[in-house]
Design a protein around this motif. Structure first.
Motif, PDB file in Angstrom:
ATOM      1  N   UNK A  33      -0.320 -15.120 -17.531  1.00  0.00           N
ATOM      2  CA  UNK A  33      -1.558 -15.596 -16.900  1.00  0.00           C
ATOM      3  C   UNK A  33      -2.406 -14.420 -16.430  1.00  0.00           C
ATOM      4  N   UNK A  34      -1.758 -13.369 -15.923  1.00  0.00           N
ATOM      5  CA  UNK A  34      -2.510 -12.201 -15.441  1.00  0.00           C
ATOM      6  C   UNK A  34      -3.239 -11.504 -16.582  1.00  0.00           C
ATOM      7  N   UNK A  35      -2.511 -11.216 -17.668  1.00  0.00           N
ATOM      8  CA  UNK A  35      -3.140 -10.514 -18.787  1.00  0.00           C
ATOM      9  C   UNK A  35      -4.172 -11.389 -19.488  1.00  0.00           C
ATOM     10  N   UNK A  36      -3.931 -12.698 -19.530  1.00  0.00           N
ATOM     11  CA  UNK A  36      -4.927 -13.607 -20.122  1.00  0.00           C
ATOM     12  C   UNK A  36      -6.222 -13.569 -19.323  1.00  0.00           C
ATOM     13  N   UNK A  37      -6.094 -13.563 -17.995  1.00  0.00           N
ATOM     14  CA  UNK A  37      -7.279 -13.505 -17.140  1.00  0.00           C
ATOM     15  C   UNK A  37      -8.027 -12.188 -17.316  1.00  0.00           C
ATOM     16  N   UNK A  38      -7.279 -11.064 -17.367  1.00  0.00           N
ATOM     17  CA  UNK A  38      -7.917  -9.761 -17.554  1.00  0.00           C
ATOM     18  C   UNK A  38      -8.614  -9.671 -18.900  1.00  0.00           C
ATOM     19  N   UNK A  39      -7.945 -10.189 -19.951  1.00  0.00           N
ATOM     20  CA  UNK A  39      -8.538 -10.137 -21.293  1.00  0.00           C
ATOM     21  C   UNK A  39      -9.799 -10.974 -21.370  1.00  0.00           C
ATOM     22  N   UNK A  40      -9.798 -12.138 -20.708  1.00  0.00           N
ATOM     23  CA  UNK A  40     -10.984 -12.995 -20.704  1.00  0.00           C
ATOM     24  C   UNK A  40     -12.149 -12.307 -19.997  1.00  0.00           C
ATOM     25  N   UNK A  41     -11.835 -11.637 -18.883  1.00  0.00           N
ATOM     26  CA  UNK A  41     -12.896 -10.917 -18.170  1.00  0.00           C
ATOM     27  C   UNK A  41     -13.488  -9.803 -19.027  1.00  0.00           C
ATOM     28  N   UNK A  42     -12.608  -9.074 -19.755  1.00  0.00           N
ATOM     29  CA  UNK A  42     -13.095  -8.005 -20.629  1.00  0.00           C
ATOM     30  C   UNK A  42     -13.939  -8.575 -21.754  1.00  0.00           C
ATOM     31  N   UNK A  43     -13.512  -9.695 -22.335  1.00  0.00           N
ATOM     32  CA  UNK A  43     -14.282 -10.315 -23.415  1.00  0.00           C
ATOM     33  C   UNK A  43     -15.627 -10.797 -22.919  1.00  0.00           C
ATOM     34  N   UNK A  44     -15.633 -11.423 -21.734  1.00  0.00           N
ATOM     35  CA  UNK A  44     -16.908 -11.908 -21.185  1.00  0.00           C
ATOM     36  C   UNK A  44     -17.854 -10.741 -20.920  1.00  0.00           C
ATOM     37  N   UNK A  45     -17.296  -9.651 -20.369  1.00  0.00           N
ATOM     38  CA  UNK A  45     -18.128  -8.484 -20.077  1.00  0.00           C
ATOM     39  C   UNK A  45     -18.698  -7.878 -21.347  1.00  0.00           C
ATOM     40  N   UNK A  46     -17.844  -7.743 -22.378  1.00  0.00           N
ATOM     41  CA  UNK A  46     -18.313  -7.166 -23.638  1.00  0.00           C
ATOM     42  C   UNK A  46     -19.327  -8.082 -24.316  1.00  0.00           C
ATOM     43  N   UNK A  47     -19.070  -9.408 -24.230  1.00  0.00           N
ATOM     44  CA  UNK A  47     -19.990 -10.364 -24.850  1.00  0.00           C
ATOM     45  C   UNK A  47     -21.349 -10.313 -24.174  1.00  0.00           C
ATOM     46  N   UNK A  48     -21.350 -10.287 -22.818  1.00  0.00           N
ATOM     47  CA  UNK A  48     -22.625 -10.222 -22.107  1.00  0.00           C
ATOM     48  C   UNK A  48     -23.352  -8.921 -22.413  1.00  0.00           C
ATOM     49  N   UNK A  49     -22.591  -7.822 -22.499  1.00  0.00           N
ATOM     50  CA  UNK A  49     -23.206  -6.534 -22.813  1.00  0.00           C
ATOM     51  C   UNK A  49     -23.807  -6.545 -24.208  1.00  0.00           C
ATOM     52  N   UNK A  50     -23.063  -7.134 -25.168  1.00  0.00           N
ATOM     53  CA  UNK A  50     -23.572  -7.192 -26.537  1.00  0.00           C
ATOM     54  C   UNK A  50     -24.804  -8.055 -26.636  1.00  0.00           C
ATOM     55  N   UNK A  51     -24.784  -9.241 -25.950  1.00  0.00           N
ATOM     56  CA  UNK A  51     -25.953 -10.128 -25.986  1.00  0.00           C
ATOM     57  C   UNK A  51     -27.152  -9.446 -25.346  1.00  0.00           C
TER      58      UNK A  51
END
Length: 282
Positions: A33-51
């Motif tokens: 659950x911890x790594x899933x949460x961290x990975x989701x945050x990284x994906x959201x951050x990268x996605x927002x940065x890319x958009x």
């Protein structure tokens, strides 16, 4: 004291085993659950940065001759997307060609190759003046001469770029294959009125043209070089020399090629006399 084989001791062992398994399962669940949460945050951050990179206004050109945009994260995102789209289009084209009936494949070569994208570039000098942008060799001890960075590529005059990019004086290869690479540089010597003719001729008038390629390997690789030694007559007020060289080399995707020269003060960037180019053979 209970015997080792008694029912109560066996029950205790089973309970300890079950507790250990449950504890391990619980720890694994927490870690997951911890790594899933961290990975989701990284994906959201990268996605927002890319958009954000695609939403903001950007007037930069792919063919700008500066290093600032290459250090921009948004430039790298757009570059990767462009490369991915290009590969998908090429794969789709190849699959379409492979499904064409044999009768259509037997058609004349000009018809079959009509949709094939040409890979070629011809870039020229920017002006008939000798003043141009050159990068001294001191920035890279492995490169001889001065690197020419002020090539004209915006289809003014005779210059053009087809499926090749120009950045900081370097042609960037987009497709692996064998390329014919060529370059000509034009040198103009004129006597300086403030210096005696004898003293002026004592200066080194050796002119050398180099063509390099850069790869993932840290040091540039010399592909070709050509040299001329000037020998003006006593009565001449000026001298004109041009150096041309060309050859076939295998280049890989993302390789870069560029030209450097010695005696850069004699270089004349006339667009019909100083030029650089390459085209894909196979």
């Amino acid at each position: 004291m209970q015997a080792p084989g008694s029912p109560s001791s066996r029950l205790t062992s089973v309970l300890i085993l079950i507790f250990t398994v449950l504890l391990q399962f619980f720890c694994m669940a927490v870690i997951y659950m911890y790594f899933t949460s961290e990975l989701k945050q990284m994906q959201d951050k990268y996605s927002k940065s890319g958009i954000a990179c695609f939403l903001k206004e950007d007037d930069s050109s792919w063919d700008r001759n500066d290093d600032e945009s290459m250090n921009d994260p948004c430039w790298h995102i757009k570059w990767q997307l462009r490369q991915y789209i290009r590969k998908i289009n090429l794969r789709t084209y190849e699959e379409t060609i492979s499904t064409v009936p044999e009768k259509q494949q037997d058609s004349p070569p000009l018809i079959r190759e009509k949709g094939h994208q040409r890979v070629a570039a011809h870039i020229t000098g920017t002006s008939p003046r000798r003043h141009t942008f050159l990068v001294p060799s001191s920035k890279n001890e492995k490169v001889l001469g001065h690197k020419i960075t002020s090539w004209e590529s915006s289809r003014k005059g005779h210059s053009f770029l087809n499926n090749l990019h120009l950045r900081s004086g370097e042609l960037i290869i987009q497709k692996t294959g064998f390329y014919y690479i060529y370059s000509q540089t034009y040198f103009r010597f004129q006597e300086d009125d403030n210096i005696s003719t004898v003293e002026n001729r004592k200066k080194n008038k050796q002119m050398v043209q180099y063509i390099y390629k850069t790869t993932l390997y840290p040091d540039p690789i010399l592909l070709m070089k050509s040299a001329r030694n000037s020998c003006w007559s006593k009565d001449s007020e000026y001298g004109l020399y041009s150096i041309y060289q060309g050859g076939i080399f295998e280049l890989k995707e993302d390789d870069r090629i560029f030209v450097s020269v010695t005696n850069e003060k004699l270089l004349d960037m006339d667009q019909e006399a100083s030029y650089f180019g390459a085209f894909l053979i196979s």
